[in-house]
Design a protein around this motif. Structure first.
Motif, mmCIF file in Angstrom:
data_model
loop_
_atom_site.group_PDB
_atom_site.id
_atom_site.type_symbol
_atom_site.label_atom_id
_atom_site.label_comp_id
_atom_site.label_asym_id
_atom_site.label_seq_id
_atom_site.Cartn_x
_atom_site.Cartn_y
_atom_site.Cartn_z
ATOM 1 N N LYS A 99 0.833 -1.200 0.000
ATOM 2 C CA LYS A 99 0.000 0.000 0.000
ATOM 3 C C LYS A 99 0.872 1.256 0.000
ATOM 4 O O LYS A 99 1.973 1.259 0.539
ATOM 5 N N LYS A 100 0.327 2.332 -0.592
ATOM 6 C CA LYS A 100 1.040 3.613 -0.609
ATOM 7 C C LYS A 100 1.129 4.142 0.816
ATOM 8 O O LYS A 100 0.101 4.387 1.457
ATOM 9 N N SER A 101 2.348 4.317 1.295
ATOM 10 C CA SER A 101 2.572 4.806 2.658
ATOM 11 C C SER A 101 3.858 5.615 2.687
ATOM 12 O O SER A 101 4.904 5.140 2.248
ATOM 13 N N GLY A 102 3.775 6.844 3.219
ATOM 14 C CA GLY A 102 4.921 7.737 3.204
ATOM 15 C C GLY A 102 4.723 8.811 2.141
ATOM 16 O O GLY A 102 3.606 9.070 1.700
ATOM 17 N N TYR A 103 5.816 9.433 1.713
ATOM 18 C CA TYR A 103 5.707 10.511 0.725
ATOM 19 C C TYR A 103 5.589 9.928 -0.688
ATOM 20 O O TYR A 103 6.299 8.992 -1.056
ATOM 21 N N GLY A 104 4.686 10.516 -1.475
ATOM 22 C CA GLY A 104 4.535 10.059 -2.851
ATOM 23 C C GLY A 104 3.729 11.035 -3.688
ATOM 24 O O GLY A 104 3.065 11.934 -3.167
ATOM 25 N N ILE A 105 3.802 10.845 -5.002
ATOM 26 C CA ILE A 105 3.064 11.679 -5.952
ATOM 27 C C ILE A 105 2.099 10.797 -6.730
ATOM 28 O O ILE A 105 2.503 9.801 -7.338
ATOM 29 N N GLN A 106 0.823 11.157 -6.709
ATOM 30 C CA GLN A 106 -0.215 10.412 -7.428
ATOM 31 C C GLN A 106 -0.761 11.289 -8.545
ATOM 32 O O GLN A 106 -1.142 12.441 -8.324
ATOM 33 N N PHE A 107 -0.805 10.729 -9.755
ATOM 34 C CA PHE A 107 -1.328 11.454 -10.920
ATOM 35 C C PHE A 107 -2.731 10.940 -11.232
ATOM 36 O O PHE A 107 -2.917 9.781 -11.581
ATOM 37 N N GLU A 117 1.907 13.200 1.789
ATOM 38 C CA GLU A 117 2.001 11.995 2.604
ATOM 39 C C GLU A 117 0.804 11.069 2.393
ATOM 40 O O GLU A 117 -0.309 11.524 2.137
ATOM 41 N N TRP A 118 1.095 9.762 2.531
ATOM 42 C CA TRP A 118 0.081 8.718 2.367
ATOM 43 C C TRP A 118 0.117 7.779 3.567
ATOM 44 O O TRP A 118 1.139 7.647 4.231
ATOM 45 N N CYS A 119 -1.006 7.107 3.794
ATOM 46 C CA CYS A 119 -1.071 6.064 4.815
ATOM 47 C C CYS A 119 -2.136 5.060 4.391
ATOM 48 O O CYS A 119 -3.307 5.418 4.261
ATOM 49 N N GLY A 120 -1.718 3.824 4.144
ATOM 50 C CA GLY A 120 -2.677 2.787 3.762
ATOM 51 C C GLY A 120 -3.453 3.106 2.504
ATOM 52 O O GLY A 120 -4.675 2.931 2.465
ATOM 53 N N ASN A 121 -2.768 3.613 1.469
ATOM 54 C CA ASN A 121 -3.390 3.942 0.171
ATOM 55 C C ASN A 121 -4.265 5.189 0.210
ATOM 56 O O ASN A 121 -4.964 5.480 -0.762
#
Length: 240
Positions: A99-107, A117-121
């Motif tokens: 699952k997406k967790s931590g820093y990320g970029i979603q398009f 920041e993300w936690c559990g998608n």
């Protein structure tokens, strides 16, 4: 006296074959029964380390870190674009337990993306969202929605600074009507301003100023009046 020898125990062939089939280290390419493909590192028969997986059904590609069979670490997920036929990046960032967790970029689209920041998608923590209509939200998130302190800057430069809850303005905040040269400061409930004060703000520089300035209203205790109105409103809400 004859010497008796115990016959050697022979290992079943299937055990030898199974041992040889165990995946450890780097493998060129492994095909699953459902058509998925994986190229990368293994440990104890599980994807572990650096690797790339291609899902046959959706055509998705993940390139990055794995840990005991799950996406874990830094990686990029891409999907095929139906119009161009090329792959487009959907998410780049950190993962934990698939699952997406931590820093990320979603398009989400060509002009719509989130970085933060993300936690559990779900978007949780601090983040900045660029919407396709030109609006930008920057602030706190919870359960994939603005929640906490944040600022929404509209395409026309108007902006709201204050508190959010469940993706809506809730609590104290300020709305800058820069197009008309006014500032509203008050209290919101589910995106609706319930009480507050409006004053002129940057009216001389506003592109579409109001026809007349707001007249000065001299109240002995304006803050006290606002607090009293707010207290009455909260009491009414609790009684419902």
């Amino acid at each position: 006296m004859p010497v008796s020898k115990c016959p050697k125990k022979t290992e079943p062939l299937w055990k030898e074959w199974d041992r040889k089939a165990q995946k450890n280290g780097l493998r060129q390419q492994v095909h699953a029964v459902n058509g998925d493909r994986y190229v990368g590192e293994w440990k104890d028969n599980m994807k572990h380390g650096k690797g790339t997986k291609v899902w046959k059904k959706k055509g998705a590609i993940y390139e990055g870190d794995w840990k005991f069979g799950k996406r874990d670490g830094y990686g990029t997920l891409s999907l095929p674009d139906q119009e161009t036929g090329k792959y487009r990046r959907v998410y780049s960032g950190w993962w934990k337990g698939n699952k997406k967790s931590g820093y990320g970029i979603q398009f989400f689209g060509p002009k719509e993306y989130y970085e933060g920041e993300w936690c559990g998608n779900q978007r949780s923590g601090w983040g900045r969202m660029y919407y396709s209509n030109g609006d930008i939200y920057e602030g706190q998130w919870l359960n994939d929605k603005p929640h906490g302190e944040g600022m929404l800057r509209l395409k026309n430069r108007n902006r709201y600074e204050g508190y959010w809850e469940r993706g809506m303005k809730n609590g104290t905040g300020r709305f800058f009507h820069l197009d008309h040269g006014q500032l509203f400061e008050g209290f919101w409930v589910d995106d609706v301003a319930k009480c507050g004060t409006m004053i002129d703000f940057g009216r001389d520089e506003a592109p579409e100023p109001t026809q007349f300035p707001i007249p000065q209203v001299k109240i002995v205790d304006p803050d006290g009046v606002l607090e009293e109105a707010l207290a009455k409103f909260k009491k009414t809400e609790e009684g419902e």
